[in-house]
Scaffold this motif. Structure first.
Motif, PDB file in Angstrom:
ATOM      1  N   ASP A  26      -5.542  23.198   8.625  1.00  0.00           N
ATOM      2  CA  ASP A  26      -4.116  22.992   8.886  1.00  0.00           C
ATOM      3  C   ASP A  26      -3.717  21.528   8.780  1.00  0.00           C
ATOM      4  OD1 ASP A  26      -1.483  23.921   9.879  1.00  0.00           O
ATOM      5  OD2 ASP A  26      -2.004  22.672  11.612  1.00  0.00           O
ATOM      6  N   LYS A  27      -4.590  20.627   9.221  1.00  0.00           N
ATOM      7  CA  LYS A  27      -4.220  19.218   9.247  1.00  0.00           C
ATOM      8  C   LYS A  27      -5.409  18.323   8.915  1.00  0.00           C
ATOM      9  CE  LYS A  27      -1.141  15.985  10.011  1.00  0.00           C
ATOM     10  NZ  LYS A  27       0.007  15.819   9.096  1.00  0.00           N
ATOM     11  N   PHE A  28      -5.376  17.733   7.738  1.00  0.00           N
ATOM     12  CA  PHE A  28      -6.374  16.733   7.385  1.00  0.00           C
ATOM     13  C   PHE A  28      -5.716  15.692   6.492  1.00  0.00           C
ATOM     14  CE2 PHE A  28      -6.530  19.605   3.812  1.00  0.00           C
ATOM     15  CZ  PHE A  28      -6.780  18.789   2.719  1.00  0.00           C
ATOM     16  N   TYR A  29      -6.358  14.551   6.370  1.00  0.00           N
ATOM     17  CA  TYR A  29      -5.799  13.440   5.611  1.00  0.00           C
ATOM     18  C   TYR A  29      -6.700  13.095   4.429  1.00  0.00           C
ATOM     19  CZ  TYR A  29      -2.632  12.645   9.520  1.00  0.00           C
ATOM     20  OH  TYR A  29      -1.676  12.794  10.485  1.00  0.00           O
ATOM     21  N   ASP A  30      -6.066  12.664   3.367  1.00  0.00           N
ATOM     22  CA  ASP A  30      -6.787  12.130   2.212  1.00  0.00           C
ATOM     23  C   ASP A  30      -6.424  10.655   2.123  1.00  0.00           C
ATOM     24  OD1 ASP A  30      -7.843  11.326  -0.173  1.00  0.00           O
ATOM     25  OD2 ASP A  30      -7.060  13.007  -1.343  1.00  0.00           O
ATOM     26  N   PRO A  31      -7.336   9.754   2.507  1.00  0.00           N
ATOM     27  CA  PRO A  31      -7.004   8.326   2.513  1.00  0.00           C
ATOM     28  C   PRO A  31      -6.550   7.795   1.158  1.00  0.00           C
ATOM     29  CG  PRO A  31      -9.061   8.733   3.678  1.00  0.00           C
ATOM     30  CD  PRO A  31      -8.693  10.014   3.002  1.00  0.00           C
ATOM     31  N   GLU A  32      -6.998   8.425   0.086  1.00  0.00           N
ATOM     32  CA  GLU A  32      -6.576   7.971  -1.240  1.00  0.00           C
ATOM     33  C   GLU A  32      -5.082   8.186  -1.437  1.00  0.00           C
ATOM     34  OE1 GLU A  32      -8.519   6.419  -3.497  1.00  0.00           O
ATOM     35  OE2 GLU A  32     -10.116   6.476  -2.005  1.00  0.00           O
ATOM     36  N   VAL A  33      -4.547   9.206  -0.784  1.00  0.00           N
ATOM     37  CA  VAL A  33      -3.131   9.570  -0.941  1.00  0.00           C
ATOM     38  C   VAL A  33      -2.292   9.060   0.224  1.00  0.00           C
ATOM     39  CG1 VAL A  33      -1.507  11.508  -1.098  1.00  0.00           C
ATOM     40  CG2 VAL A  33      -3.726  11.627  -2.273  1.00  0.00           C
ATOM     41  N   ASP A  34      -2.820   9.145   1.438  1.00  0.00           N
ATOM     42  CA  ASP A  34      -2.032   8.897   2.644  1.00  0.00           C
ATOM     43  C   ASP A  34      -1.985   7.435   3.074  1.00  0.00           C
ATOM     44  OD1 ASP A  34      -1.304  11.625   3.097  1.00  0.00           O
ATOM     45  OD2 ASP A  34      -3.361  12.005   3.749  1.00  0.00           O
ATOM     46  N   ILE A  35      -2.725   6.567   2.414  1.00  0.00           N
ATOM     47  CA  ILE A  35      -2.688   5.139   2.721  1.00  0.00           C
ATOM     48  C   ILE A  35      -2.224   4.384   1.480  1.00  0.00           C
ATOM     49  CG2 ILE A  35      -4.047   3.096   3.344  1.00  0.00           C
ATOM     50  CD1 ILE A  35      -5.865   4.873   4.980  1.00  0.00           C
ATOM     51  N   ASP A  36      -1.273   3.486   1.667  1.00  0.00           N
ATOM     52  CA  ASP A  36      -0.805   2.638   0.564  1.00  0.00           C
ATOM     53  C   ASP A  36      -1.705   1.410   0.487  1.00  0.00           C
ATOM     54  OD1 ASP A  36       0.481   1.165  -1.330  1.00  0.00           O
ATOM     55  OD2 ASP A  36       2.382   0.963  -0.243  1.00  0.00           O
ATOM     56  N   TRP A  37      -2.733   1.515  -0.317  1.00  0.00           N
ATOM     57  CA  TRP A  37      -3.713   0.438  -0.408  1.00  0.00           C
ATOM     58  C   TRP A  37      -3.156  -0.800  -1.118  1.00  0.00           C
ATOM     59  CZ3 TRP A  37      -7.708   0.957   2.660  1.00  0.00           C
ATOM     60  CH2 TRP A  37      -8.150   2.244   2.994  1.00  0.00           C
ATOM     61  N   SER A  38      -2.045  -0.645  -1.814  1.00  0.00           N
ATOM     62  CA  SER A  38      -1.461  -1.785  -2.536  1.00  0.00           C
ATOM     63  C   SER A  38      -0.489  -2.590  -1.674  1.00  0.00           C
ATOM     64  CB  SER A  38      -0.729  -1.287  -3.790  1.00  0.00           C
ATOM     65  OG  SER A  38       0.382  -0.475  -3.429  1.00  0.00           O
ATOM     66  N   ALA A  39      -0.159  -2.085  -0.470  1.00  0.00           N
ATOM     67  CA  ALA A  39       0.785  -2.800   0.401  1.00  0.00           C
ATOM     68  C   ALA A  39       0.199  -4.148   0.807  1.00  0.00           C
ATOM     69  CB  ALA A  39       1.095  -1.963   1.635  1.00  0.00           C
ATOM     70  N   PRO A  40       1.013  -5.197   0.814  1.00  0.00           N
ATOM     71  CA  PRO A  40       0.491  -6.522   1.169  1.00  0.00           C
ATOM     72  C   PRO A  40       0.114  -6.611   2.644  1.00  0.00           C
ATOM     73  CG  PRO A  40       2.880  -6.589   0.934  1.00  0.00           C
ATOM     74  CD  PRO A  40       2.450  -5.226   0.486  1.00  0.00           C
ATOM     75  N   LEU A  41      -0.905  -7.406   2.925  1.00  0.00           N
ATOM     76  CA  LEU A  41      -1.243  -7.709   4.313  1.00  0.00           C
ATOM     77  C   LEU A  41      -0.176  -8.640   4.881  1.00  0.00           C
ATOM     78  CD1 LEU A  41      -5.075  -8.295   3.792  1.00  0.00           C
ATOM     79  CD2 LEU A  41      -3.975  -6.258   4.738  1.00  0.00           C
ATOM     80  N   VAL A  42       0.044  -8.578   6.186  1.00  0.00           N
ATOM     81  CA  VAL A  42       1.132  -9.329   6.813  1.00  0.00           C
ATOM     82  C   VAL A  42       0.599 -10.632   7.391  1.00  0.00           C
ATOM     83  CG1 VAL A  42       2.973  -9.278   8.533  1.00  0.00           C
ATOM     84  CG2 VAL A  42       2.281  -7.158   7.375  1.00  0.00           C
ATOM     85  N   ASP A  43       1.135 -11.750   6.927  1.00  0.00           N
ATOM     86  CA  ASP A  43       0.715 -13.058   7.429  1.00  0.00           C
ATOM     87  C   ASP A  43       0.956 -13.157   8.929  1.00  0.00           C
ATOM     88  OD1 ASP A  43      -0.027 -13.884   4.917  1.00  0.00           O
ATOM     89  OD2 ASP A  43       1.866 -14.930   4.497  1.00  0.00           O
ATOM     90  N   GLY A  44      -0.029 -13.703   9.630  1.00  0.00           N
ATOM     91  CA  GLY A  44       0.121 -13.962  11.056  1.00  0.00           C
ATOM     92  C   GLY A  44      -0.272 -12.817  11.971  1.00  0.00           C
ATOM     93  N   LEU A  45      -0.492 -11.610  11.408  1.00  0.00           N
ATOM     94  CA  LEU A  45      -0.909 -10.487  12.243  1.00  0.00           C
ATOM     95  C   LEU A  45      -2.427 -10.438  12.347  1.00  0.00           C
ATOM     96  CD1 LEU A  45       1.439  -7.473  11.372  1.00  0.00           C
ATOM     97  CD2 LEU A  45       1.652  -9.184  13.190  1.00  0.00           C
ATOM     98  N   ARG A  46      -2.895  -9.979  13.481  1.00  0.00           N
ATOM     99  CA  ARG A  46      -4.326  -9.857  13.726  1.00  0.00           C
ATOM    100  C   ARG A  46      -4.863  -8.563  13.123  1.00  0.00           C
ATOM    101  NH1 ARG A  46      -5.425 -13.789  17.315  1.00  0.00           N
ATOM    102  NH2 ARG A  46      -3.650 -14.595  18.517  1.00  0.00           N
ATOM    103  N   TYR A  47      -6.167  -8.417  13.209  1.00  0.00           N
ATOM    104  CA  TYR A  47      -6.820  -7.211  12.695  1.00  0.00           C
ATOM    105  C   TYR A  47      -7.393  -6.361  13.827  1.00  0.00           C
ATOM    106  CZ  TYR A  47      -6.191  -9.368   8.156  1.00  0.00           C
ATOM    107  OH  TYR A  47      -5.624  -9.913   7.025  1.00  0.00           O
ATOM    108  N   THR A  48      -7.498  -6.965  14.998  1.00  0.00           N
ATOM    109  CA  THR A  48      -7.829  -6.251  16.238  1.00  0.00           C
ATOM    110  C   THR A  48      -7.015  -6.902  17.350  1.00  0.00           C
ATOM    111  OG1 THR A  48      -9.647  -7.754  16.800  1.00  0.00           O
ATOM    112  CG2 THR A  48     -10.223  -5.778  15.533  1.00  0.00           C
TER     113      THR A  48
END
Length: 299
Positions: free
Chosen positions: A23-45
């Motif tokens: 019923d509910k699963f994700y495909d990271p190839e489709v469900d994540i925009d890998w081309s979106a730019p990273l945001v300056d100044g934001l942390r990763y954790t």
């Protein structure tokens, strides 16, 4: 009669999980925009989850260094998670190999393997996207890890899976709700959290079934195995090479992190739920107590 009921319960759980997976699963190839730019100044954790947070070294680091450390640490956590998921897949396939493939239990185990394949690919892509090396565990831990699918069985096998999954789950639940963290990292965490909930349910019930039929003679080995595996999991989350990557002395920073009360508390906090569950089910005890303390999961 008792055995028939246990198998029936196991099959019912597996069937529910199979339906949920369909019923509910994700495909990271489709469900994540890998081309979106990273945001300056934001942390990763989140800042307070960095391994050096609260130390003198942390106080001397620039804000840029701190953000960069969070980038390398999330890459370490993801690549260590990937390594453990590969071990998990081996252990699940070992279980399926000796099971009846027509049972829902075996079929859900295979479904979980498919989930973990997607998760491993997702973690690898995230590490690549944020421009970090795939740190993984240190070499001796990597070599020792090869033994786990061979020597692991019973409730300790599923318990070890739970320790890795539930520690990561709690860290990721906090991270995915933190708007100071990169959107890419938050999305990866969200997908993993939603799908891991099924895996946790599956493994928890296997621990309980396994403990119900465990002999007194086997208990010390099971306690030793899960405690030792858990120690290697928590000690491997952050590869010391991340400190060199941000210009710190690797050995000095690694020593500071291991002795850091804030980091030790993060590990204890992330493992609170699973430690309570394992203790209630008899898997926390001698001869594993020294390893549990070294893992930071117990004070």
């Amino acid at each position: 009669m008792t055995r028939t009921l246990k198998v029936a319960d196991r099959e019912k759980t597996a069937e529910r999980l199979l339906n949920s997976s369909a019923d509910k699963f994700y495909d990271p190839e489709v469900d994540i925009d890998w081309s979106a730019p990273l945001v300056d100044g934001l942390r990763y954790t989140p800042e307070h989850r960095c391994s050096l947070y609260g130390t003198e070294l942390w106080d001397r680091m620039s804000e840029e260094q701190r953000i960069d450390l969070s980038r390398h640490e999330v890459a370490s956590v993801a690549s260590v998670g990937l390594w453990f998921e590969i071990l998990l897949m081996q252990m699940l396939l070992k279980e399926v190999y000796r099971s009846d493939p027509t049972t829902k239990h075996a079929q859900y185990a295979l479904t979980e393997v498919a989930d973990e394949c997607r998760h491993s690919t997702m973690f690898a892509r995230m590490v690549e996207r944020i421009g970090c090396p795939p740190y993984g565990p240190r070499r001796y831990t990597y070599q020792l890890g090869k033994l786990l699918p061979v020597i692991g069985y019973g409730p300790a096998l599923y318990g070890s899976i739970l320790v890795a999954e539930e520690i990561l789950d709690r860290l990721q639940r906090e991270t995915m709700a933190d708007e100071t963290v990169q959107p890419l990292v938050r999305m990866v965490n969200r997908i993993h959290v939603l799908e891991e909930a099924r895996h946790v349910r599956f493994a928890r019930e296997e621990v309980q079934r396994g403990m119900a039929k465990l002999t007194r003679k086997e208990l010390p080995y099971q306690r030793w195995l899960i405690a030792t595996t858990s120690m290697f999991i928590t000690r491997s989350i952050i590869n010391p090479d991340v400190y060199a990557a941000v210009g710190l002395d690797k050995d000095q920073a690694h020593k500071a992190a291991l002795g850091n009360p804030h980091w030790q508390q993060t590990i204890r906090w992330s493992g609170e739920r699973i430690m309570k569950f394992l203790d209630e089910n008899g898997l926390v005890g001698k001869p594993g107590m020294r390893a549990w303390r070294r893992s930071f999961l117990l004070g």
